[in-house]
Design a protein around this motif. Structure first.
Motif, mmCIF file in Angstrom:
data_model
loop_
_atom_site.group_PDB
_atom_site.id
_atom_site.type_symbol
_atom_site.label_atom_id
_atom_site.label_comp_id
_atom_site.label_asym_id
_atom_site.label_seq_id
_atom_site.Cartn_x
_atom_site.Cartn_y
_atom_site.Cartn_z
ATOM 1 N N THR A 76 0.825 -1.206 0.000
ATOM 2 C CA THR A 76 0.000 0.000 0.000
ATOM 3 C C THR A 76 0.858 1.255 0.000
ATOM 4 N N GLN A 77 1.896 1.232 0.820
ATOM 5 C CA GLN A 77 2.746 2.421 0.981
ATOM 6 C C GLN A 77 4.043 2.013 1.667
ATOM 7 N N VAL A 78 5.008 2.902 1.603
ATOM 8 C CA VAL A 78 6.260 2.659 2.308
ATOM 9 C C VAL A 78 6.010 2.890 3.804
ATOM 10 N N VAL A 79 6.714 2.148 4.625
ATOM 11 C CA VAL A 79 6.627 2.333 6.075
ATOM 12 C C VAL A 79 8.018 2.679 6.584
ATOM 13 N N PHE A 80 8.211 3.956 6.868
ATOM 14 C CA PHE A 80 9.525 4.414 7.286
ATOM 15 C C PHE A 80 9.650 4.297 8.807
ATOM 16 N N GLY A 81 10.872 4.478 9.326
ATOM 17 C CA GLY A 81 11.088 4.413 10.773
ATOM 18 C C GLY A 81 10.408 5.573 11.473
ATOM 19 N N ARG A 82 10.214 5.421 12.784
ATOM 20 C CA ARG A 82 9.649 6.535 13.541
ATOM 21 C C ARG A 82 10.292 6.632 14.916
ATOM 22 N N GLY A 83 10.294 7.843 15.425
ATOM 23 C CA GLY A 83 10.905 8.106 16.710
ATOM 24 C C GLY A 83 11.639 9.430 16.641
ATOM 25 N N ASP A 84 12.115 9.858 17.795
ATOM 26 C CA ASP A 84 12.782 11.138 17.883
ATOM 27 C C ASP A 84 14.169 11.102 17.242
ATOM 28 N N ALA A 85 14.553 12.185 16.619
ATOM 29 C CA ALA A 85 15.888 12.274 16.015
ATOM 30 C C ALA A 85 16.990 12.183 17.068
ATOM 31 N N THR A 86 16.636 12.471 18.328
ATOM 32 C CA THR A 86 17.639 12.407 19.400
ATOM 33 C C THR A 86 17.642 11.056 20.118
ATOM 34 N N ALA A 87 16.820 10.116 19.653
ATOM 35 C CA ALA A 87 16.767 8.791 20.294
ATOM 36 C C ALA A 87 18.147 8.148 20.296
ATOM 37 N N ARG A 88 18.490 7.504 21.397
ATOM 38 C CA ARG A 88 19.823 6.885 21.490
ATOM 39 C C ARG A 88 19.794 5.395 21.200
ATOM 40 N N VAL A 89 18.600 4.828 21.156
ATOM 41 C CA VAL A 89 18.454 3.409 20.832
ATOM 42 C C VAL A 89 17.720 3.281 19.511
ATOM 43 N N VAL A 90 18.261 2.486 18.608
ATOM 44 C CA VAL A 90 17.524 2.159 17.389
ATOM 45 C C VAL A 90 17.202 0.674 17.436
ATOM 46 N N MET A 91 15.918 0.362 17.313
ATOM 47 C CA MET A 91 15.490 -1.028 17.261
ATOM 48 C C MET A 91 15.101 -1.365 15.823
ATOM 49 N N ASP A 108 13.226 4.029 28.498
ATOM 50 C CA ASP A 108 12.368 5.174 28.204
ATOM 51 C C ASP A 108 11.959 5.119 26.727
ATOM 52 N N PRO A 109 10.678 4.965 26.421
ATOM 53 C CA PRO A 109 10.258 4.854 25.010
ATOM 54 C C PRO A 109 10.628 6.085 24.180
ATOM 55 N N GLY A 110 10.817 7.210 24.836
ATOM 56 C CA GLY A 110 11.238 8.426 24.144
ATOM 57 C C GLY A 110 12.661 8.339 23.596
ATOM 58 N N GLN A 111 13.412 7.349 24.089
ATOM 59 C CA GLN A 111 14.791 7.157 23.618
ATOM 60 C C GLN A 111 14.873 6.134 22.492
ATOM 61 N N VAL A 112 13.702 5.644 22.044
ATOM 62 C CA VAL A 112 13.704 4.541 21.078
ATOM 63 C C VAL A 112 13.222 5.006 19.706
ATOM 64 N N TYR A 113 14.016 4.714 18.695
ATOM 65 C CA TYR A 113 13.613 4.900 17.298
ATOM 66 C C TYR A 113 13.372 3.503 16.727
ATOM 67 N N LEU A 114 12.200 3.309 16.136
ATOM 68 C CA LEU A 114 11.820 1.997 15.606
ATOM 69 C C LEU A 114 11.866 2.005 14.091
ATOM 70 N N THR A 115 12.529 1.012 13.523
ATOM 71 C CA THR A 115 12.544 0.935 12.068
ATOM 72 C C THR A 115 12.609 -0.523 11.628
ATOM 73 N N ASN A 116 12.601 -0.713 10.322
ATOM 74 C CA ASN A 116 12.618 -2.062 9.755
ATOM 75 C C ASN A 116 13.757 -2.233 8.754
ATOM 76 N N SER A 117 14.152 -3.480 8.572
ATOM 77 C CA SER A 117 15.218 -3.795 7.612
ATOM 78 C C SER A 117 14.746 -3.570 6.185
ATOM 79 N N VAL A 118 13.473 -3.874 5.957
ATOM 80 C CA VAL A 118 12.859 -3.732 4.640
ATOM 81 C C VAL A 118 11.611 -2.879 4.829
ATOM 82 N N LYS A 119 11.412 -1.886 3.961
ATOM 83 C CA LYS A 119 10.418 -0.867 4.262
ATOM 84 C C LYS A 119 9.107 -0.984 3.492
ATOM 85 N N HIS A 120 8.981 -2.028 2.724
ATOM 86 C CA HIS A 120 7.670 -2.361 2.161
ATOM 87 C C HIS A 120 7.251 -3.765 2.606
ATOM 88 N N PHE A 121 5.962 -3.955 2.768
ATOM 89 C CA PHE A 121 5.357 -5.220 3.189
ATOM 90 C C PHE A 121 5.439 -6.244 2.062
#
Ligand code: URA
Ligand code: SF4
Length: 221
Positions: free
Chosen positions: A41-56, A90-103
């Motif tokens: 349907t659409q691309v799904v990009f990462g989300r979270g604060d630019a200052t997040a120190r953890v990337v999952m 702290d969830p505010g420190q977490v940026y969530l993203t995926n290895s592949v950005k389309h389903f």
């Protein structure tokens, strides 16, 4: 596209002058780096604060993520958020993203059945991950499951063998070249959807929280 054909990859769709995550996010819908964009349907990009120190880093968007355009908004995401809280992160420190950005999925009747991305999709999409990392410069990286491990650590890494242990990252000169981002610590764990599928969910969940707690301690250190 035939399975053996190498897709062009995402690099040419990433603006060279991208100065922010929003710049990347704005360009991602135009990506034609592999064939997965055409059925999703659409691309799904990462989300979270630019200052997040953890990337999952997860695998790829699921059915709900594909519809909403946001990562980790389905059942696996709900479980992950609870686990992040239980691990004291702290969830505010977490940026969530995926290895592949389309389903990636297969149609069976009206149902869209999740299909694990192939290595070609992981490699094609990796430039987005590199670009996110370059802007975020995380201190702690959490690898959620085998696909993310393939994207970040190569095909021979085994999550089951190396989970829950802080590993210096980049872990080799080659990886440092692939991901020019400066040193971080990485912790691998299982994917939250593996918890949902486990026969013994409680034990699997506790294992996920234990691994995330290791990541949390790195953050606090
Ligand atoms: N699983 C993932 O790996 N990523 C998502 O965004 C949702 C489910
Ligand atoms: Fe581009 Fe990644 Fe989507 Fe393929 S999966 S089209 S490389 S964003």
């Amino acid at each position: 596209m035939a399975e053996t054909e190498t897709p062009p990859g995402a690099q040419r769709f990433i603006p060279a002058d991208a100065a922010s995550l929003d710049d990347l996010r704005g360009a991602a819908p135009g990506c034609r780096g592999c064939e997965l964009h055409s059925d999703a349907t659409q691309v799904v990009f990462g989300r979270g604060d630019a200052t997040a120190r953890v990337v999952m880093v997860g695998e790829q968007p699921g059915d709900l993520e594909d519809q909403k355009g946001l990562p980790f908004v389905g059942p696996a995401g709900r479980l992950l958020r609870t686990a992040v809280g239980d691990a004291g992160i702290d969830p505010g420190q977490v940026y969530l993203t995926n290895s592949v950005k389309h389903f990636r999925f297969q149609l069976r009747g009206k149902r869209r059945i999740h299909q694990t991305p192939d290595r070609v999709h992981i490699v094609a999409c990796r430039p987005w991950l590199v670009a996110e990392f370059a802007l975020l410069r995380p201190d702690v990286i959490v690898v959620l499951g085998a696909t993310a491990a393939k994207a970040l650590l190569g095909p021979s890494f085994r999550v089951t063998r190396s989970r829950g242990v802080p590993l210096p990252w980049p872990d080799s000169a080659q990886r440092a070249q692939d991901f020019p981002i400066g040193p971080a610590q990485l912790v691998a764990t299982i994917h939250p959807s593996a918890v949902l599928r486990a026969d013994d969910r409680d034990t699997a969940y506790d294992g996920l929280v234990a691994d995330l707690t290791v990541a949390g301690r790195l953050l606090a250190a």
